[in-house]
Design a protein around this motif. Structure first.
Motif, PDB file in Angstrom:
ATOM      1  N   ARG A 148       0.831  -1.211   0.000  1.00  0.00           N
ATOM      2  CA  ARG A 148       0.000   0.000   0.000  1.00  0.00           C
ATOM      3  C   ARG A 148       0.860   1.253   0.000  1.00  0.00           C
ATOM      4  O   ARG A 148       0.615   2.194  -0.764  1.00  0.00           O
ATOM      5  CB  ARG A 148      -0.912  -0.015   1.240  1.00  0.00           C
ATOM      6  N   VAL A 149       1.890   1.283   0.825  1.00  0.00           N
ATOM      7  CA  VAL A 149       2.775   2.448   0.897  1.00  0.00           C
ATOM      8  C   VAL A 149       3.500   2.648  -0.430  1.00  0.00           C
ATOM      9  O   VAL A 149       3.593   3.767  -0.945  1.00  0.00           O
ATOM     10  CB  VAL A 149       3.786   2.278   2.051  1.00  0.00           C
ATOM     11  N   ARG A 150       4.005   1.559  -1.001  1.00  0.00           N
ATOM     12  CA  ARG A 150       4.731   1.671  -2.269  1.00  0.00           C
ATOM     13  C   ARG A 150       3.842   2.200  -3.394  1.00  0.00           C
ATOM     14  O   ARG A 150       4.293   2.984  -4.238  1.00  0.00           O
ATOM     15  CB  ARG A 150       5.349   0.314  -2.644  1.00  0.00           C
ATOM     16  N   ARG A 151       2.570   1.795  -3.404  1.00  0.00           N
ATOM     17  CA  ARG A 151       1.649   2.299  -4.432  1.00  0.00           C
ATOM     18  C   ARG A 151       1.450   3.802  -4.306  1.00  0.00           C
ATOM     19  O   ARG A 151       1.430   4.527  -5.308  1.00  0.00           O
ATOM     20  CB  ARG A 151       0.305   1.577  -4.335  1.00  0.00           C
ATOM     21  N   VAL A 152       1.306   4.290  -3.083  1.00  0.00           N
ATOM     22  CA  VAL A 152       1.125   5.723  -2.868  1.00  0.00           C
ATOM     23  C   VAL A 152       2.381   6.496  -3.256  1.00  0.00           C
ATOM     24  O   VAL A 152       2.310   7.560  -3.884  1.00  0.00           O
ATOM     25  CB  VAL A 152       0.740   6.013  -1.398  1.00  0.00           C
ATOM     26  N   VAL A 153       3.540   5.969  -2.905  1.00  0.00           N
ATOM     27  CA  VAL A 153       4.803   6.627  -3.256  1.00  0.00           C
ATOM     28  C   VAL A 153       4.936   6.728  -4.774  1.00  0.00           C
ATOM     29  O   VAL A 153       5.297   7.781  -5.316  1.00  0.00           O
ATOM     30  CB  VAL A 153       5.993   5.865  -2.636  1.00  0.00           C
ATOM     31  N   GLU A 154       4.626   5.669  -5.472  1.00  0.00           N
ATOM     32  CA  GLU A 154       4.728   5.688  -6.930  1.00  0.00           C
ATOM     33  C   GLU A 154       3.708   6.638  -7.544  1.00  0.00           C
ATOM     34  O   GLU A 154       4.041   7.415  -8.453  1.00  0.00           O
ATOM     35  CB  GLU A 154       4.535   4.284  -7.484  1.00  0.00           C
ATOM     36  N   ALA A 155       2.476   6.613  -7.046  1.00  0.00           N
ATOM     37  CA  ALA A 155       1.422   7.449  -7.617  1.00  0.00           C
ATOM     38  C   ALA A 155       1.658   8.939  -7.381  1.00  0.00           C
ATOM     39  O   ALA A 155       1.127   9.781  -8.112  1.00  0.00           O
ATOM     40  CB  ALA A 155       0.062   7.044  -7.029  1.00  0.00           C
ATOM     41  N   GLY A 210       4.412  10.566  -7.799  1.00  0.00           N
ATOM     42  CA  GLY A 210       5.380  11.170  -8.704  1.00  0.00           C
ATOM     43  C   GLY A 210       6.803  10.684  -8.567  1.00  0.00           C
ATOM     44  O   GLY A 210       7.672  11.090  -9.343  1.00  0.00           O
ATOM     45  N   HIS A 211       7.073   9.807  -7.604  1.00  0.00           N
ATOM     46  CA  HIS A 211       8.412   9.230  -7.471  1.00  0.00           C
ATOM     47  C   HIS A 211       8.554   8.068  -8.443  1.00  0.00           C
ATOM     48  O   HIS A 211       7.574   7.408  -8.780  1.00  0.00           O
ATOM     49  CB  HIS A 211       8.644   8.724  -6.046  1.00  0.00           C
ATOM     50  N   ASP A 212       9.782   7.785  -8.889  1.00  0.00           N
ATOM     51  CA  ASP A 212       9.968   6.600  -9.732  1.00  0.00           C
ATOM     52  C   ASP A 212      10.938   5.589  -9.121  1.00  0.00           C
ATOM     53  O   ASP A 212      11.270   4.582  -9.738  1.00  0.00           O
ATOM     54  CB  ASP A 212      10.378   6.956 -11.158  1.00  0.00           C
ATOM     55  N   ASN A 213      11.374   5.828  -7.883  1.00  0.00           N
ATOM     56  CA  ASN A 213      12.137   4.834  -7.141  1.00  0.00           C
ATOM     57  C   ASN A 213      12.058   5.161  -5.654  1.00  0.00           C
ATOM     58  O   ASN A 213      11.725   6.292  -5.274  1.00  0.00           O
ATOM     59  CB  ASN A 213      13.593   4.752  -7.610  1.00  0.00           C
ATOM     60  N   ALA A 214      12.335   4.160  -4.824  1.00  0.00           N
ATOM     61  CA  ALA A 214      12.298   4.357  -3.377  1.00  0.00           C
ATOM     62  C   ALA A 214      13.217   3.349  -2.713  1.00  0.00           C
ATOM     63  O   ALA A 214      13.511   2.291  -3.265  1.00  0.00           O
ATOM     64  CB  ALA A 214      10.867   4.207  -2.847  1.00  0.00           C
ATOM     65  N   THR A 215      13.645   3.686  -1.499  1.00  0.00           N
ATOM     66  CA  THR A 215      14.635   2.853  -0.824  1.00  0.00           C
ATOM     67  C   THR A 215      14.260   2.578   0.619  1.00  0.00           C
ATOM     68  O   THR A 215      13.618   3.390   1.286  1.00  0.00           O
ATOM     69  CB  THR A 215      16.034   3.515  -0.912  1.00  0.00           C
ATOM     70  N   GLU A 216      14.698   1.406   1.099  1.00  0.00           N
ATOM     71  CA  GLU A 216      14.434   0.986   2.468  1.00  0.00           C
ATOM     72  C   GLU A 216      15.769   0.772   3.191  1.00  0.00           C
ATOM     73  O   GLU A 216      16.698   1.531   2.981  1.00  0.00           O
ATOM     74  CB  GLU A 216      13.587  -0.291   2.455  1.00  0.00           C
ATOM     75  N   VAL A 217      15.846  -0.235   4.050  1.00  0.00           N
ATOM     76  CA  VAL A 217      17.113  -0.561   4.706  1.00  0.00           C
ATOM     77  C   VAL A 217      17.647  -1.839   4.055  1.00  0.00           C
ATOM     78  O   VAL A 217      18.396  -1.776   3.100  1.00  0.00           O
ATOM     79  CB  VAL A 217      16.955  -0.689   6.232  1.00  0.00           C
ATOM     80  N   PHE A 274      10.942   0.091  -6.095  1.00  0.00           N
ATOM     81  CA  PHE A 274      10.400   0.860  -4.983  1.00  0.00           C
ATOM     82  C   PHE A 274      10.697   0.240  -3.620  1.00  0.00           C
ATOM     83  O   PHE A 274      10.023   0.549  -2.639  1.00  0.00           O
ATOM     84  CB  PHE A 274       8.889   1.066  -5.174  1.00  0.00           C
ATOM     85  N   ALA A 275      11.701  -0.618  -3.567  1.00  0.00           N
ATOM     86  CA  ALA A 275      12.148  -1.170  -2.284  1.00  0.00           C
ATOM     87  C   ALA A 275      13.640  -1.511  -2.389  1.00  0.00           C
ATOM     88  O   ALA A 275      14.061  -2.626  -2.115  1.00  0.00           O
ATOM     89  CB  ALA A 275      11.338  -2.397  -1.900  1.00  0.00           C
ATOM     90  N   VAL A 276      14.429  -0.521  -2.784  1.00  0.00           N
ATOM     91  CA  VAL A 276      15.870  -0.738  -2.967  1.00  0.00           C
ATOM     92  C   VAL A 276      16.534  -0.838  -1.589  1.00  0.00           C
ATOM     93  O   VAL A 276      16.432   0.095  -0.785  1.00  0.00           O
ATOM     94  CB  VAL A 276      16.502   0.415  -3.774  1.00  0.00           C
ATOM     95  N   PRO A 277      17.197  -1.955  -1.294  1.00  0.00           N
ATOM     96  CA  PRO A 277      17.835  -2.099   0.013  1.00  0.00           C
ATOM     97  C   PRO A 277      19.149  -1.328   0.095  1.00  0.00           C
ATOM     98  O   PRO A 277      19.767  -1.024  -0.925  1.00  0.00           O
ATOM     99  CB  PRO A 277      18.081  -3.611   0.115  1.00  0.00           C
ATOM    100  N   ARG A 278      19.568  -1.049   1.326  1.00  0.00           N
ATOM    101  CA  ARG A 278      20.817  -0.308   1.537  1.00  0.00           C
ATOM    102  C   ARG A 278      21.605  -0.897   2.703  1.00  0.00           C
ATOM    103  O   ARG A 278      21.030  -1.403   3.668  1.00  0.00           O
ATOM    104  CB  ARG A 278      20.533   1.169   1.836  1.00  0.00           C
ATOM    105  N   PHE A 279      22.927  -0.797   2.613  1.00  0.00           N
ATOM    106  CA  PHE A 279      23.814  -1.082   3.738  1.00  0.00           C
ATOM    107  C   PHE A 279      23.984   0.194   4.562  1.00  0.00           C
ATOM    108  O   PHE A 279      23.938   1.300   4.024  1.00  0.00           O
ATOM    109  CB  PHE A 279      25.195  -1.516   3.242  1.00  0.00           C
ATOM    110  N   GLN A 280      24.246   0.025   5.862  1.00  0.00           N
ATOM    111  CA  GLN A 280      24.492   1.185   6.718  1.00  0.00           C
ATOM    112  C   GLN A 280      25.938   1.218   7.177  1.00  0.00           C
ATOM    113  O   GLN A 280      26.343   0.449   8.047  1.00  0.00           O
ATOM    114  CB  GLN A 280      23.581   1.166   7.946  1.00  0.00           C
ATOM    115  N   PRO A 281      26.753   2.106   6.608  1.00  0.00           N
ATOM    116  CA  PRO A 281      28.116   2.280   7.136  1.00  0.00           C
ATOM    117  C   PRO A 281      28.048   2.885   8.544  1.00  0.00           C
ATOM    118  O   PRO A 281      27.167   3.690   8.846  1.00  0.00           O
ATOM    119  CB  PRO A 281      28.755   3.273   6.148  1.00  0.00           C
ATOM    120  N   THR A 282      28.963   2.510   9.382  1.00  0.00           N
ATOM    121  CA  THR A 282      29.029   3.048  10.732  1.00  0.00           C
ATOM    122  C   THR A 282      30.396   3.697  10.948  1.00  0.00           C
ATOM    123  O   THR A 282      31.306   3.535  10.136  1.00  0.00           O
ATOM    124  CB  THR A 282      28.841   1.933  11.783  1.00  0.00           C
TER     125      THR A 282
END
Length: 271
Positions: free
Chosen positions: A189-196, A198-205, A217-225
Protein backbone atom coordinates in the motif's frame (compact mmCIF):
# COMPACT_ATOMS: atom_id res chain seq x y z
CA UNK A 1 37.86 -14.92 -17.33
CA UNK A 2 35.50 -12.62 -15.38
CA UNK A 3 36.46 -12.11 -11.76
CA UNK A 4 33.91 -12.48 -8.96
CA UNK A 5 34.04 -8.78 -8.09
CA UNK A 6 33.31 -7.67 -11.66
CA UNK A 7 30.48 -10.20 -12.03
CA UNK A 8 29.02 -8.80 -8.80
CA UNK A 9 28.88 -5.26 -10.18
CA UNK A 10 27.23 -6.34 -13.40
CA UNK A 11 24.22 -7.85 -11.64
CA UNK A 12 23.76 -5.92 -8.38
CA UNK A 13 23.82 -2.38 -7.04
CA UNK A 14 25.12 -1.87 -3.49
CA UNK A 15 23.63 1.24 -1.88
CA UNK A 16 24.81 3.00 1.28
CA UNK A 17 22.63 4.67 3.90
CA UNK A 18 24.27 7.47 5.87
CA UNK A 19 22.62 9.92 8.24
CA UNK A 20 24.64 12.57 10.12
CA UNK A 21 28.21 13.51 9.19
CA UNK A 22 29.43 13.98 12.76
CA UNK A 23 30.58 12.13 15.87
CA UNK A 24 27.83 11.08 18.31
CA UNK A 25 28.01 9.00 21.49
CA UNK A 26 25.29 6.86 23.02
CA UNK A 27 22.76 4.40 21.57
CA UNK A 28 22.43 6.25 18.25
CA UNK A 29 26.18 6.39 17.65
CA UNK A 30 25.97 4.27 14.49
CA UNK A 31 23.77 6.90 12.79
CA UNK A 32 26.66 9.38 12.66
CA UNK A 33 29.88 8.95 10.68
CA UNK A 34 32.60 11.56 11.38
CA UNK A 35 33.83 13.61 8.40
CA UNK A 36 37.30 12.04 8.36
CA UNK A 37 35.85 8.50 8.42
CA UNK A 38 33.35 9.38 5.67
CA UNK A 39 36.23 10.69 3.53
CA UNK A 40 38.20 7.50 4.18
CA UNK A 41 35.24 5.31 3.19
CA UNK A 42 34.46 7.22 0.00
CA UNK A 43 38.08 7.29 -1.13
CA UNK A 44 38.47 3.55 -0.44
CA UNK A 45 35.45 2.75 -2.61
CA UNK A 46 36.70 5.03 -5.37
CA UNK A 47 40.18 3.46 -5.19
CA UNK A 48 38.55 0.02 -5.48
CA UNK A 49 37.15 1.10 -8.84
CA UNK A 50 33.60 2.02 -7.87
CA UNK A 51 31.71 4.92 -9.40
CA UNK A 52 29.87 6.70 -6.57
CA UNK A 53 26.50 8.11 -7.61
CA UNK A 54 23.12 9.17 -6.29
CA UNK A 55 20.47 6.46 -6.20
CA UNK A 56 18.40 7.58 -9.18
CA UNK A 57 21.46 7.98 -11.39
CA UNK A 58 22.79 4.58 -10.34
CA UNK A 59 19.46 2.84 -10.98
CA UNK A 60 19.13 4.48 -14.39
CA UNK A 61 22.65 3.38 -15.35
CA UNK A 62 22.10 -0.15 -14.06
CA UNK A 63 18.83 -0.53 -15.95
CA UNK A 64 20.45 0.88 -19.10
CA UNK A 65 22.90 -2.02 -19.00
CA UNK A 66 25.96 -0.04 -17.90
CA UNK A 67 28.47 -2.53 -16.50
CA UNK A 68 30.63 -0.03 -14.63
CA UNK A 69 31.22 -0.82 -10.96
CA UNK A 70 28.85 1.42 -8.99
CA UNK A 71 27.77 2.18 -5.44
CA UNK A 72 24.76 4.39 -4.70
CA UNK A 73 25.46 6.87 -1.88
CA UNK A 74 22.53 8.21 0.13
CA UNK A 75 22.03 10.35 3.24
CA UNK A 76 18.77 10.37 5.22
CA UNK A 77 17.03 13.14 7.17
CA UNK A 78 18.81 16.34 6.10
CA UNK A 79 21.12 17.46 8.91
CA UNK A 80 22.97 20.74 8.49
CA UNK A 81 26.30 18.94 8.82
CA UNK A 82 25.65 17.42 5.40
CA UNK A 83 26.18 20.84 3.85
CA UNK A 84 29.19 21.77 5.96
CA UNK A 85 30.91 18.36 6.10
CA UNK A 86 29.22 15.95 3.70
CA UNK A 87 29.28 18.03 0.54
CA UNK A 88 33.03 18.78 0.81
CA UNK A 89 33.78 15.09 1.40
CA UNK A 90 31.72 14.09 -1.63
CA UNK A 91 33.37 16.74 -3.78
CA UNK A 92 36.87 15.63 -2.71
CA UNK A 93 36.06 12.01 -3.62
CA UNK A 94 34.38 12.92 -6.92
CA UNK A 95 31.21 11.28 -5.62
CA UNK A 96 27.55 11.86 -6.35
CA UNK A 97 24.85 11.28 -3.73
CA UNK A 98 21.17 11.55 -2.87
CA UNK A 99 20.03 13.48 0.20
CA UNK A 100 16.58 12.59 1.54
CA UNK A 101 14.97 15.54 3.31
CA UNK A 102 12.46 15.19 6.12
CA UNK A 103 10.45 18.14 4.88
CA UNK A 104 8.44 19.02 7.98
CA UNK A 105 11.60 19.23 10.09
CA UNK A 106 13.60 21.56 7.83
CA UNK A 107 14.86 24.51 9.84
CA UNK A 108 14.29 22.64 13.11
CA UNK A 109 15.54 19.47 14.76
CA UNK A 110 15.01 15.73 14.31
CA UNK A 111 12.09 15.42 16.69
CA UNK A 112 11.65 11.68 16.09
CA UNK A 113 15.01 11.07 17.83
CA UNK A 114 13.52 12.21 21.12
CA UNK A 115 16.02 13.22 23.81
CA UNK A 116 18.93 12.37 21.51
CA UNK A 117 17.86 14.92 18.90
CA UNK A 118 20.23 17.70 20.13
CA UNK A 119 23.20 15.34 19.62
CA UNK A 120 22.63 15.49 15.88
CA UNK A 121 22.46 19.26 15.59
CA UNK A 122 20.00 21.30 13.51
CA UNK A 123 18.38 20.29 10.27
CA UNK A 124 19.00 22.12 7.00
CA UNK A 125 16.87 25.14 6.23
CA UNK A 126 15.12 25.46 2.89
CA UNK A 127 17.82 27.86 1.68
CA UNK A 128 20.55 25.44 2.74
CA UNK A 129 18.74 22.57 1.03
CA UNK A 130 18.78 24.64 -2.16
CA UNK A 131 22.57 25.05 -1.70
CA UNK A 132 22.91 21.28 -1.47
CA UNK A 133 20.95 20.86 -4.70
CA UNK A 134 23.08 23.53 -6.40
CA UNK A 135 26.17 21.51 -5.42
CA UNK A 136 24.91 18.68 -7.65
CA UNK A 137 23.41 16.44 -4.98
CA UNK A 138 20.10 14.76 -5.85
CA UNK A 139 17.33 15.79 -3.43
CA UNK A 140 14.95 13.00 -2.47
CA UNK A 141 11.85 12.88 -0.31
CA UNK A 142 11.93 11.45 3.23
CA UNK A 143 8.27 12.23 4.01
CA UNK A 144 6.81 15.09 6.02
CA UNK A 145 7.19 14.25 9.72
CA UNK A 146 9.22 11.00 9.60
CA UNK A 147 6.37 8.70 10.72
CA UNK A 148 6.55 4.95 10.01
CA UNK A 149 4.28 5.00 6.97
CA UNK A 150 3.00 1.42 6.96
CA UNK A 151 0.86 1.91 10.10
CA UNK A 152 -0.80 5.20 9.05
CA UNK A 153 -4.34 5.67 7.81
CA UNK A 154 -4.82 6.33 4.10
CA UNK A 155 -5.34 10.05 4.70
CA UNK A 156 -2.26 10.36 6.91
CA UNK A 157 -0.17 8.34 4.49
CA UNK A 158 -1.04 10.57 1.54
CA UNK A 159 -0.32 13.70 3.57
CA UNK A 160 3.11 12.38 4.54
CA UNK A 161 4.06 11.37 0.99
CA UNK A 162 2.23 13.72 -1.37
CA UNK A 163 2.54 16.97 0.57
CA UNK A 164 6.27 16.53 1.13
CA UNK A 165 6.89 15.65 -2.53
CA UNK A 166 4.94 18.66 -3.77
CA UNK A 167 6.66 21.05 -1.35
CA UNK A 168 10.10 19.87 -2.45
CA UNK A 169 9.32 20.28 -6.14
CA UNK A 170 7.68 23.69 -5.69
CA UNK A 171 10.31 25.17 -3.36
CA UNK A 172 13.34 23.78 -5.22
CA UNK A 173 11.86 24.00 -8.73
CA UNK A 174 13.15 20.57 -9.69
CA UNK A 175 11.86 17.05 -10.24
CA UNK A 176 11.97 14.85 -7.13
CA UNK A 177 12.21 11.24 -8.27
CA UNK A 178 13.42 9.30 -5.24
CA UNK A 179 11.85 8.48 -1.85
CA UNK A 180 13.30 6.98 1.35
CA UNK A 181 10.87 5.29 3.76
CA UNK A 182 11.21 6.63 7.32
CA UNK A 183 12.73 3.89 9.51
CA UNK A 184 12.74 1.74 6.35
CA UNK A 185 9.14 0.55 6.86
CA UNK A 186 7.01 0.02 3.76
CA UNK A 187 4.27 -2.21 2.36
CA UNK A 188 2.44 -2.77 -0.93
CA UNK A 189 0.00 0.00 0.00
CA UNK A 190 2.78 2.45 0.90
CA UNK A 191 4.73 1.67 -2.27
CA UNK A 192 1.65 2.30 -4.43
CA UNK A 193 1.13 5.72 -2.87
CA UNK A 194 4.80 6.63 -3.26
CA UNK A 195 4.73 5.69 -6.93
CA UNK A 196 1.42 7.45 -7.62
CA UNK A 197 2.69 10.68 -6.05
CA UNK A 198 5.38 11.17 -8.70
CA UNK A 199 8.41 9.23 -7.47
CA UNK A 200 9.97 6.60 -9.73
CA UNK A 201 12.14 4.83 -7.14
CA UNK A 202 12.30 4.36 -3.38
CA UNK A 203 14.63 2.85 -0.82
CA UNK A 204 14.43 0.99 2.47
CA UNK A 205 17.11 -0.56 4.71
CA UNK A 206 17.49 -4.22 3.75
CA UNK A 207 21.26 -4.64 4.33
CA UNK A 208 21.94 -6.33 1.00
CA UNK A 209 22.60 -5.23 -2.60
CA UNK A 210 19.82 -4.43 -5.06
CA UNK A 211 19.34 -6.53 -8.20
CA UNK A 212 17.64 -5.34 -11.40
CA UNK A 213 14.95 -8.02 -11.04
CA UNK A 214 13.80 -6.57 -7.70
CA UNK A 215 11.25 -3.84 -7.09
CA UNK A 216 12.52 -0.37 -7.90
CA UNK A 217 10.40 0.86 -4.98
CA UNK A 218 12.15 -1.17 -2.28
CA UNK A 219 15.87 -0.74 -2.97
CA UNK A 220 17.84 -2.10 0.01
CA UNK A 221 20.82 -0.31 1.54
CA UNK A 222 23.81 -1.08 3.74
CA UNK A 223 24.49 1.19 6.72
CA UNK A 224 28.12 2.28 7.14
CA UNK A 225 29.03 3.05 10.73
CA UNK A 226 31.89 5.00 12.34
CA UNK A 227 33.55 1.65 13.04
CA UNK A 228 33.83 0.71 9.35
CA UNK A 229 37.26 1.54 7.98
CA UNK A 230 37.51 2.17 4.27
CA UNK A 231 38.72 -1.40 3.77
CA UNK A 232 35.84 -2.74 5.88
CA UNK A 233 33.27 -0.94 3.76
CA UNK A 234 34.79 -2.20 0.50
CA UNK A 235 34.65 -5.74 1.91
CA UNK A 236 31.01 -5.28 2.96
CA UNK A 237 30.02 -3.98 -0.48
CA UNK A 238 31.88 -6.71 -2.34
CA UNK A 239 30.72 -9.48 -0.01
CA UNK A 240 27.04 -8.63 -0.32
CA UNK A 241 26.33 -8.45 3.41
CA UNK A 242 24.84 -11.06 5.80
CA UNK A 243 22.20 -12.65 3.53
CA UNK A 244 20.52 -14.76 6.22
CA UNK A 245 20.00 -11.80 8.57
CA UNK A 246 18.56 -9.69 5.75
CA UNK A 247 16.12 -12.46 4.79
CA UNK A 248 15.00 -13.08 8.39
CA UNK A 249 14.29 -9.38 8.85
CA UNK A 250 12.31 -9.30 5.60
CA UNK A 251 10.15 -12.24 6.68
CA UNK A 252 9.50 -10.67 10.10
CA UNK A 253 8.17 -7.38 8.72
CA UNK A 254 4.42 -8.24 8.55
CA UNK A 255 4.31 -9.41 12.17
CA UNK A 256 6.30 -6.43 13.45
CA UNK A 257 4.01 -4.11 11.46
CA UNK A 258 0.98 -5.51 13.30
CA UNK A 259 2.69 -4.98 16.65
CA UNK A 260 3.56 -1.38 15.78
CA UNK A 261 0.06 -0.65 14.46
CA UNK A 262 -1.52 -2.00 17.65
CA UNK A 263 0.87 0.07 19.76
CA UNK A 264 0.06 3.20 17.71
CA UNK A 265 -3.68 2.70 18.31
CA UNK A 266 -2.93 2.42 22.02
CA UNK A 267 -1.06 5.73 21.95
CA UNK A 268 2.49 4.34 21.91
CA UNK A 269 4.97 4.73 19.08
CA UNK A 270 7.32 1.79 18.40
CA UNK A 271 9.92 2.30 15.68
Amino acid sequence: MVTASVAHTWTTLPALMYHSVSAVDGPLRDLAVPPERLAEQLHALSAAGYRLAGLTEALDLLEAGITEKMVAVTFDDGYRDFLTQGVPALRAAGAGATLYASVGHLGGHAGWLGRWSPDFGPMLTWDELAEVAAAGVEIGNHSLIHHPLDVLSETQLREEVVSSHDQLEQRLQMKVRSFAYPHGYNSDRVRRVVEASGHDNATEVGRRPHTPSERRFAVPRFQPTPDHTGADLVALVEGGGPKLAARVKQLAQPGWRLVRKTARLAGRNLT
